[in-house]
Design an enzyme around this catalytic site. Structure first.
Site, PDB file in Angstrom:
ATOM      1  N   HIS A 142      -8.253  -1.111   6.089  1.00 22.28           N
ATOM      2  CA  HIS A 142      -8.518  -2.410   6.750  1.00 22.28           C
ATOM      3  C   HIS A 142      -8.939  -3.489   5.683  1.00 22.28           C
ATOM      4  O   HIS A 142      -9.874  -3.028   4.860  1.00 22.28           O
ATOM      5  CB  HIS A 142      -9.405  -2.032   7.874  1.00 22.28           C
ATOM      6  CG  HIS A 142      -9.774  -3.367   8.657  1.00 22.28           C
ATOM      7  ND1 HIS A 142      -9.034  -3.974   9.541  1.00 22.28           N
ATOM      8  CD2 HIS A 142     -11.054  -4.196   8.375  1.00 22.28           C
ATOM      9  CE1 HIS A 142      -9.725  -5.171   9.845  1.00 22.28           C
ATOM     10  NE2 HIS A 142     -10.711  -5.341   9.435  1.00 22.28           N
ATOM     11  N   ARG A 163      -0.241  -2.722  14.971  1.00 22.79           N
ATOM     12  CA  ARG A 163      -0.349  -2.343  16.367  1.00 22.79           C
ATOM     13  C   ARG A 163      -1.583  -1.539  17.088  1.00 22.79           C
ATOM     14  O   ARG A 163      -2.016  -0.802  15.893  1.00 22.79           O
ATOM     15  CB  ARG A 163       0.870  -1.762  16.922  1.00 22.79           C
ATOM     16  CG  ARG A 163       2.258  -2.393  16.839  1.00 22.79           C
ATOM     17  CD  ARG A 163       3.452  -1.470  17.267  1.00 22.79           C
ATOM     18  NE  ARG A 163       3.339  -0.841  18.674  1.00 22.79           N
ATOM     19  CZ  ARG A 163       3.765  -1.740  19.667  1.00 22.79           C
ATOM     20  NH1 ARG A 163       4.638  -2.664  19.277  1.00 22.79           N
ATOM     21  NH2 ARG A 163       3.709  -1.458  20.940  1.00 22.79           N
ATOM     22  N   ILE A 164      -2.068  -2.013  18.085  1.00 25.42           N
ATOM     23  CA  ILE A 164      -3.101  -1.276  18.285  1.00 25.42           C
ATOM     24  C   ILE A 164      -2.741   0.082  18.905  1.00 25.42           C
ATOM     25  O   ILE A 164      -1.862   0.163  19.910  1.00 25.42           O
ATOM     26  CB  ILE A 164      -3.929  -1.919  19.402  1.00 25.42           C
ATOM     27  CG1 ILE A 164      -4.850  -3.196  18.654  1.00 25.42           C
ATOM     28  CG2 ILE A 164      -5.224  -1.179  20.091  1.00 25.42           C
ATOM     29  CD1 ILE A 164      -5.513  -4.131  19.482  1.00 25.42           C
ATOM     30  N   ASN A 198       0.528  -1.131  -0.057  1.00 27.07           N
ATOM     31  CA  ASN A 198      -0.013   0.084   0.181  1.00 27.07           C
ATOM     32  C   ASN A 198       0.884   1.354   0.146  1.00 27.07           C
ATOM     33  O   ASN A 198       0.562   2.285  -0.468  1.00 27.07           O
ATOM     34  CB  ASN A 198      -0.980   0.176   1.164  1.00 27.07           C
ATOM     35  CG  ASN A 198      -2.202  -0.978   0.909  1.00 27.07           C
ATOM     36  OD1 ASN A 198      -3.090  -0.582   0.252  1.00 27.07           O
ATOM     37  ND2 ASN A 198      -2.148  -2.216   1.468  1.00 27.07           N
ATOM     38  N   GLU A 206      -7.045  -2.503  -2.698  1.00 30.55           N
ATOM     39  CA  GLU A 206      -6.636  -1.516  -1.593  1.00 30.55           C
ATOM     40  C   GLU A 206      -5.813  -0.373  -2.192  1.00 30.55           C
ATOM     41  O   GLU A 206      -5.800   0.670  -2.099  1.00 30.55           O
ATOM     42  CB  GLU A 206      -5.880  -2.108  -0.423  1.00 30.55           C
ATOM     43  CG  GLU A 206      -6.806  -3.166   0.454  1.00 30.55           C
ATOM     44  CD  GLU A 206      -5.685  -4.030   1.336  1.00 30.55           C
ATOM     45  OE1 GLU A 206      -4.548  -3.675   1.337  1.00 30.55           O
ATOM     46  OE2 GLU A 206      -6.340  -4.286   2.169  1.00 30.55           O
ATOM     47  N   ASP A 208     -10.793  -0.130  14.167  1.00 30.45           N
ATOM     48  CA  ASP A 208     -11.382  -0.414  13.158  1.00 30.45           C
ATOM     49  C   ASP A 208     -12.615   0.270  13.009  1.00 30.45           C
ATOM     50  O   ASP A 208     -13.505  -0.503  12.340  1.00 30.45           O
ATOM     51  CB  ASP A 208     -11.337  -1.784  12.852  1.00 30.45           C
ATOM     52  CG  ASP A 208      -9.891  -2.515  12.434  1.00 30.45           C
ATOM     53  OD1 ASP A 208      -8.947  -1.719  12.071  1.00 30.45           O
ATOM     54  OD2 ASP A 208      -9.711  -3.673  12.857  1.00 30.45           O
TER      55      ASP A 208
HETATM   56  C1  GRF Z   1      -3.378  -4.758   4.232  1.00 33.10           C
HETATM   57  O1  GRF Z   1      -4.186  -5.850   3.669  1.00 33.10           O
HETATM   58  C2  GRF Z   1      -4.149  -3.691   4.802  1.00 33.10           C
HETATM   59  O2  GRF Z   1      -5.438  -3.816   4.695  1.00 33.10           O
HETATM   60  C3  GRF Z   1      -3.984  -4.285   6.313  1.00 33.10           C
HETATM   61  O3  GRF Z   1      -2.468  -4.900   6.330  1.00 33.10           O
HETATM   62  C4  GRF Z   1      -2.278  -5.159   4.854  1.00 33.10           C
HETATM   63  C5  GRF Z   1      -0.919  -4.342   4.571  1.00 33.10           C
HETATM   64  O4  GRF Z   1      -0.302  -4.706   3.338  1.00 33.10           O
HETATM   65  N1  GRF Z   1      -4.123  -3.258   7.304  1.00 33.10           N
HETATM   66  P1  GRF Z   1       0.900  -3.935   2.740  1.00 33.10           P
HETATM   67  O5  GRF Z   1       2.083  -3.917   3.918  1.00 33.10           O
HETATM   68  O6  GRF Z   1       0.515  -2.674   2.432  1.00 33.10           O
HETATM   69  O7  GRF Z   1       1.256  -5.026   1.650  1.00 33.10           O
END
Ligand code: GRF
Length: 219
Positions: A114, A96-97, A19, A179, A150
């Site tokens: 998420h 982490r929370i 991401n 994503e 979340d």
């Molecule tokens: C993704 O699935 C995101 O939704 C979740 O953690 C994952 C991260 O993937 N929170 P990356 O490290 O961006 O490949």
């Protein structure tokens, strides 16, 4: 008219950072008026740190073992992030929370991605749980971060239909592709000052979003 400065962005990761890579691509493609100031990770071997270095972005590892507890770690992390004077903090797979005081520090300027159609399937292991529950749809949600894990107000969702052949791995891959569309889009809206949150209400282009913007994936 004064020109708006590019959005100052800090990204938090724990793992692969695909991401983060999508954000870097969007910026390089001219689709995101932002400068990623720094990437922080709580894992020294997170691949995302390497992605940051390759893009000439400060790659920072903070070791949770150096702190007495989660709150102390979060306080130190917040201080380190504030040095970069970010307009927006993005949690892109940061596992982490975060403590209430961390969340408070960045209230209204922190987004998370998420891997589920929130409010369904908060927490971990979403792809397997979706399959087990026999859901028809699955996807990912970008939302503002609040103290409710979340649970902050949603901005945009990517939705796919679950196929009979799907496994947790195939679902993860299919959701991940989406994503990489919806996260840069939400961040771009924020950079263009089209997106904000006020008292739990998400505003996009001057109107309150009653439900997240929906992007349908291939069926
Ligand atoms: C993704 O699935 C995101 O939704 C979740 O953690 C994952 C991260 O993937 N929170 P990356 O490290 O961006 O490949």
């Amino acid at each position: 008219m004064t020109h708006r400065r590019p959005l100052r962005l800090v990204v938090l990761i724990s793992g692969p950072g695909t991401n983060l890579q999508a954000l870097i691509h969007a910026q390089h493609a001219g689709e995101l008026d932002a400068e990623i100031q720094a990437v922080f990770s709580d894992h020294i071997d997170a691949q995302g740190l390497e992605r940051a270095r390759r893009a000439d972005i400060d790659a920072r590892y903070i070791n949770p073992a150096d702190y007495d507890d989660g709150a102390a770690f979060d306080a130190a992390l917040a201080q380190e992030i504030l040095v970069y004077d970010p307009d927006l903090v993005v949690l892109a797979g940061f596992m982490r929370i975060l403590s209430p005081s961390f969340v408070e520090t960045f209230a209204g300027r922190m987004l998370n991605i998420h891997p589920s159609l929130l409010p369904r399937f908060k927490g971990l292991d979403t792809h397997r749980r979706v399959l087990q529950a026999g859901e028809r749809f699955h996807g990912a949600t970008v939302h503002f971060v609040t103290k409710d894990m979340d649970g902050g107000p949603s901005v945009i969702q990517y939705r796919i239909q679950v196929r009979t052949k799907d496994t947790a791995t195939s679902l993860k891959d299919r959701v991940s592709q989406g994503e990489h569309i919806v996260l840069p889009r939400a961040v771009a809206w924020f950079a263009e000052q089209r997106l904000s949150v006020n008292d739990g209400a998400v505003m996009l282009d001057g109107r309150q979003l009653m439900q997240p913007v929906l992007v349908e994936g291939e069926v």
